[in-house]
Design a protein around this motif. Structure first.
Motif, short mmCIF file in Angstrom:
data_model
loop_
_atom_site.label_atom_id
_atom_site.label_comp_id
_atom_site.label_asym_id
_atom_site.label_seq_id
_atom_site.Cartn_x
_atom_site.Cartn_y
_atom_site.Cartn_z
N LYS A 108 -5.72 -2.98 5.92
CA LYS A 108 -4.52 -2.88 6.67
C LYS A 108 -4.65 -2.42 7.98
O LYS A 108 -4.03 -2.57 9.02
N PHE A 137 3.50 -9.53 10.03
CA PHE A 137 3.57 -10.01 8.77
C PHE A 137 2.56 -9.67 7.78
O PHE A 137 2.72 -9.12 6.83
N ALA A 138 1.18 -9.88 8.19
CA ALA A 138 0.24 -9.62 7.28
C ALA A 138 0.02 -8.12 7.25
O ALA A 138 -0.34 -7.67 6.00
N ARG A 141 2.41 -6.81 4.49
CA ARG A 141 2.50 -7.48 3.37
C ARG A 141 1.20 -6.90 2.57
O ARG A 141 1.14 -6.95 1.35
N SER A 142 0.37 -6.32 3.63
CA SER A 142 -0.98 -6.04 2.97
C SER A 142 -0.94 -4.44 2.29
O SER A 142 -1.64 -4.49 1.17
N LYS A 157 0.22 -5.20 -2.03
CA LYS A 157 -0.39 -5.79 -2.76
C LYS A 157 -1.82 -4.98 -3.26
O LYS A 157 -2.16 -5.04 -4.14
#
Length: 81
Positions: A2, A51-52, A55-56, A59
């Motif tokens: 992250k 976005f990554a 979304r990290s 998860k």
């Protein structure tokens, strides 16, 4: 992971803020098209890193939770054996 996305996001923002001063946005021809395409690609870099980064987080929480559950089930199985 992250932190990597956050660092890339900040670096991309710095590069865009530095580079936009020198782009010939009002001109026509090849230089104008280059400036426009540069901004489009820079925006895609920013959006993909954002976005990554977003979304990290969930998860990792799900992964940690499933690891805890597997450890607990192994401990419970060993208690009954």
């Amino acid at each position: 992971m992250k932190q990597r996305y956050l660092i890339c996001l900040l670096l991309a923002g710095v590069l865009i803020s530095y580079g936009i001063q020198y782009l010939p946005l009002g001109e026509g021809g090849a230089s104008g098209w280059f400036a426009l395409s540069w901004l489009v690609f820079a925006g895609m870099v920013l959006l993909s890193n954002l976005f990554a980064w977003v979304r990290s987080h969930p998860k990792n929480q799900v992964r940690k939770q499933t690891q805890r559950e597997t450890v607990l089930t192994r401990v419970r199985q060993n208690e009954y054996e």
